[in-house]
Design an enzyme around this catalytic site. Structure first.
Site, PDB file in Angstrom:
ATOM      1  N   SER A 236       0.855  -1.190   0.000  1.00 25.51           N
ATOM      2  CA  SER A 236       0.000   0.000   0.000  1.00 25.51           C
ATOM      3  C   SER A 236       0.886   1.233   0.000  1.00 25.51           C
ATOM      4  O   SER A 236       1.980   1.221   0.575  1.00 25.51           O
ATOM      5  CB  SER A 236      -0.873   0.019   1.260  1.00 25.51           C
ATOM      6  OG  SER A 236      -1.504   1.279   1.387  1.00 25.51           O
TER       7      SER A 236
ATOM      8  N   TYR B 233      -1.785  -0.630  10.237  1.00 28.85           N
ATOM      9  CA  TYR B 233      -1.910  -1.152   8.857  1.00 28.85           C
ATOM     10  C   TYR B 233      -0.727  -0.690   8.013  1.00 28.85           C
ATOM     11  O   TYR B 233      -0.110  -1.487   7.295  1.00 28.85           O
ATOM     12  CB  TYR B 233      -3.225  -0.654   8.256  1.00 28.85           C
ATOM     13  CG  TYR B 233      -3.370  -0.880   6.770  1.00 28.85           C
ATOM     14  CD1 TYR B 233      -3.599  -2.151   6.256  1.00 28.85           C
ATOM     15  CD2 TYR B 233      -3.305   0.199   5.876  1.00 28.85           C
ATOM     16  CE1 TYR B 233      -3.745  -2.348   4.882  1.00 28.85           C
ATOM     17  CE2 TYR B 233      -3.458   0.005   4.512  1.00 28.85           C
ATOM     18  CZ  TYR B 233      -3.674  -1.263   4.013  1.00 28.85           C
ATOM     19  OH  TYR B 233      -3.823  -1.460   2.661  1.00 28.85           O
TER      20      TYR B 233
HETATM   21  P1  NAP Z   1     -11.514  -5.904   0.016  1.00 27.02           P
HETATM   22  O1  NAP Z   1     -12.355  -5.304  -1.059  1.00 27.02           O
HETATM   23  O2  NAP Z   1     -11.867  -5.690   1.440  1.00 27.02           O
HETATM   24  O3  NAP Z   1     -11.398  -7.486  -0.268  1.00 27.02           O
HETATM   25  C1  NAP Z   1     -10.669  -8.245   0.639  1.00 27.02           C
HETATM   26  C2  NAP Z   1     -10.475  -9.642   0.109  1.00 27.02           C
HETATM   27  O4  NAP Z   1      -9.659 -10.363   1.056  1.00 27.02           O
HETATM   28  C3  NAP Z   1     -11.753 -10.443   0.000  1.00 27.02           C
HETATM   29  O5  NAP Z   1     -11.585 -11.396  -1.021  1.00 27.02           O
HETATM   30  C4  NAP Z   1     -11.871 -11.125   1.361  1.00 27.02           C
HETATM   31  O6  NAP Z   1     -12.624 -12.342   1.334  1.00 27.02           O
HETATM   32  C5  NAP Z   1     -10.414 -11.416   1.665  1.00 27.02           C
HETATM   33  N1  NAP Z   1     -10.127 -11.401   3.104  1.00 27.02           N
HETATM   34  C6  NAP Z   1     -10.451 -10.434   3.998  1.00 27.02           C
HETATM   35  N2  NAP Z   1     -10.032 -10.797   5.224  1.00 27.02           N
HETATM   36  C7  NAP Z   1      -9.453 -12.019   5.105  1.00 27.02           C
HETATM   37  C8  NAP Z   1      -8.863 -12.921   6.017  1.00 27.02           C
HETATM   38  N3  NAP Z   1      -8.818 -12.674   7.336  1.00 27.02           N
HETATM   39  N4  NAP Z   1      -8.383 -14.089   5.537  1.00 27.02           N
HETATM   40  C9  NAP Z   1      -8.452 -14.362   4.227  1.00 27.02           C
HETATM   41  N5  NAP Z   1      -9.002 -13.567   3.304  1.00 27.02           N
HETATM   42  C10 NAP Z   1      -9.507 -12.402   3.754  1.00 27.02           C
HETATM   43  O7  NAP Z   1      -9.987  -5.418  -0.125  1.00 27.02           O
HETATM   44  P2  NAP Z   1      -9.237  -4.644  -1.333  1.00 27.02           P
HETATM   45  O8  NAP Z   1      -9.461  -3.191  -1.155  1.00 27.02           O
HETATM   46  O9  NAP Z   1      -9.520  -5.292  -2.617  1.00 27.02           O
HETATM   47  O10 NAP Z   1      -7.716  -4.898  -0.890  1.00 27.02           O
HETATM   48  C11 NAP Z   1      -6.895  -5.895  -1.496  1.00 27.02           C
HETATM   49  C12 NAP Z   1      -5.444  -5.603  -1.088  1.00 27.02           C
HETATM   50  O11 NAP Z   1      -5.080  -4.286  -1.554  1.00 27.02           O
HETATM   51  C13 NAP Z   1      -5.213  -5.594   0.429  1.00 27.02           C
HETATM   52  O12 NAP Z   1      -3.977  -6.168   0.731  1.00 27.02           O
HETATM   53  C14 NAP Z   1      -5.194  -4.109   0.760  1.00 27.02           C
HETATM   54  O13 NAP Z   1      -4.458  -3.829   1.927  1.00 27.02           O
HETATM   55  C15 NAP Z   1      -4.544  -3.545  -0.492  1.00 27.02           C
HETATM   56  N6  NAP Z   1      -4.804  -2.116  -0.698  1.00 27.02           N
HETATM   57  C16 NAP Z   1      -6.077  -1.678  -0.890  1.00 27.02           C
HETATM   58  C17 NAP Z   1      -6.299  -0.320  -1.084  1.00 27.02           C
HETATM   59  C18 NAP Z   1      -7.680   0.248  -1.294  1.00 27.02           C
HETATM   60  O14 NAP Z   1      -7.842   1.479  -1.183  1.00 27.02           O
HETATM   61  N7  NAP Z   1      -8.669  -0.568  -1.602  1.00 27.02           N
HETATM   62  C19 NAP Z   1      -5.223   0.580  -1.064  1.00 27.02           C
HETATM   63  C20 NAP Z   1      -3.941   0.083  -0.850  1.00 27.02           C
HETATM   64  C21 NAP Z   1      -3.742  -1.277  -0.678  1.00 27.02           C
HETATM   65  P3  NAP Z   1     -14.273 -12.308   1.518  1.00 27.02           P
HETATM   66  O15 NAP Z   1     -14.823 -11.628   0.304  1.00 27.02           O
HETATM   67  O16 NAP Z   1     -14.666 -13.754   1.580  1.00 27.02           O
HETATM   68  O17 NAP Z   1     -14.537 -11.557   2.773  1.00 27.02           O
END
Ligand code: NAP
Length: 254
Positions: free
Chosen positions: A149, A163
Site C-alpha cells: 500500500s 496497517y
Molecule cells: P476488500 O475489497 O476488502 O477485499 C478483501 C479480500 O480479502 C476479499 O476477497 C476477502 O474475502 C479477503 N479477506 C479479507 N479478510 C481475510 C482474512 N482474514 N483471511 C483471508 N481472506 C480475507 O480489499 P481490497 O481493497 O480489494 O484490498 C486488497 C489488497 O489491496 C489488500 O492487501 C489491501 O491492503 C490492499 N490495498 C487496498 C487499497 C484500497 O484502497 N482498496 C489501497 C492500498 C492497498 P471475503 O470476500 O470472503 O470476505
C-alpha cells in the site's frame, strides 16, 4: 497468451472474491492464467468471479481460507499443486486495515490481527511457494507479487498506522526475498496501490473514504481495481523477467 494446458501459468490469488483481488483474477484469466482463488467467507462472490474467469477460458479452483489461521495458510500451495500439478505464480492480495481512526483509539489486539493477516500469512504463503518454485530445490521458478500500500511510506497518520506498518513489513520482506532467491528463479515484487474504490473502507468504518480522500490525491480521484491489476499482470509476465525486489506504486501520484 498460451492455450496448451501444461504451458499455462498457474497462479494463486488470495482474497480473489472481490475488490482488487477479483480484478486481478479477471485480468490474469484474460492473459491466459489458470487460477486458484481464496476467499474468507463470501463464497457466492468468489463463485461469480470464478465463473467470469472460466468464461475467459481459465481453469479456476476456489479455496476457503481465513488468513488468521497460519496452519491453513501453509496448506494453500500444496492444495494448488494437488489440483493443478504445479504453481507458477502467487499474488498475496488479501488484507485488512483495522478500523480507521487515531492511533490511541486502536487496540493492540486489533494490530496483532492486522499483522497476522497482512504479514505472517503472506510470509507463510511465500515460504511454501518458494519451496515449490525454487530451481535450487528442483522447482521450475516462479513469480510472487505481494500487494502492499502507498500507506507503507506515508504512515497513514490519524487513519491506520498499524496497517501502514504491516505494509512496510510486506515491502521489506519482499525486497529480502527477491534478493535471497534471485538466483533460484523466483522473482518477488510488490505493487502498492493508493486509495482505491473497494469495500475495504466500509469494513474499516469509512465507506466514503475514497471520495473523501480524492482532493488529496494528485490525480484528484481514487484508483479503480482494474488499474491495479495491470501492474500485477506485468510482474507475473515474461515482460518482467529481469525485474525483482522492486515496488510498483499505483497511486495517482500520492
Ligand atoms: P476488500 O475489497 O476488502 O477485499 C478483501 C479480500 O480479502 C476479499 O476477497 C476477502 O474475502 C479477503 N479477506 C479479507 N479478510 C481475510 C482474512 N482474514 N483471511 C483471508 N481472506 C480475507 O480489499 P481490497 O481493497 O480489494 O484490498 C486488497 C489488497 O489491496 C489488500 O492487501 C489491501 O491492503 C490492499 N490495498 C487496498 C487499497 C484500497 O484502497 N482498496 C489501497 C492500498 C492497498 P471475503 O470476500 O470472503 O470476505
Amino acid at each position: 497468451m498460451t492455450s496448451h494446458v501444461d504451458e499455462r501459468p498457474v497462479t494463486i490469488i488470495t482474497g480473489g472474491s472481490r475488490g482488487i483481488g477479483a480484478a486481478i483474477a479477471e485480468r490474469l484469466a484474460a492473459d491466459g492464467h489458470d487460477l486458484l482463488l481464496t476467499y474468507r467467507e463470501r463464497r457466492d462472490d468468489a463463485e461469480r468471479v470464478a465463473d467470469g474467469c472460466r468464461a475467459a477460458g481459465a481453469r479456476v479452483e476456489l479455496l476457503q481460507l481465513d488468513q488468521a489461521d497460519l496452519d491453513a495458510c501453509a496448506d494453500v500451495v500444496p492444495e494448488a499443486v494437488r489440483r493443478f500439478g504445479r504453481v507458477t505464480g502467487l499474488v498475496n492480495n488479501a488484507g485488512i486495515t483495522g478500523r480507521i481512526g487515531p492511533f490511541l483509539d486502536g487496540s493492540i489486539e486489533e494490530s496483532e490481527l492486522v499483522f497476522r493477516v497482512n504479514v505472517l500469512a503472506p510470509m507463510v504463503l511465500c515460504r511454501s511457494a518458494i519451496t515449490h518454485m525454487s530451481t535450487e530445490l528442483g522447482g521450475a521458478g516462479g513469480s510472487i507479487v505481494n500487494i502492499s500500500s502507498s500507506a507503507a511510506t506515508h504512515g497513514a497518520p490519524n487513519t491506520y498506522i498499524p496497517y501502514a506498518a504491516s505494509k512496510a513489513a510486506v515491502n521489506v520482506m519482499s525486497t529480502g526475498l527477491g534478493l535471497e532467491f534471485a538466483r533460484a528463479g523466483v522473482r518477488v515484487n510488490t505493487v502498492s496501490p493508493g486509495t482505491s474504490r473497494t469495500e475495504i473502507h466500509a469494513a474499516a468504518g469509512r465507506p466514503n473514504a475514497p471520495d473523501e480522500r480524492a482532493a488529496g490525491i494528485p490525480m484528484g480521484r481514487p484508483g479503480e481495481p482494474h488499474e491495479i491489476a495491470g501492474a500485477v499482470a506485468y510482474l507475473l509476465s515474461d515482460d518482467a523477467s529481469y525485474v525483482t525486489a522492486t515496488d510498483i506504486r499505483v497511486s495517482g501520484g500520492k
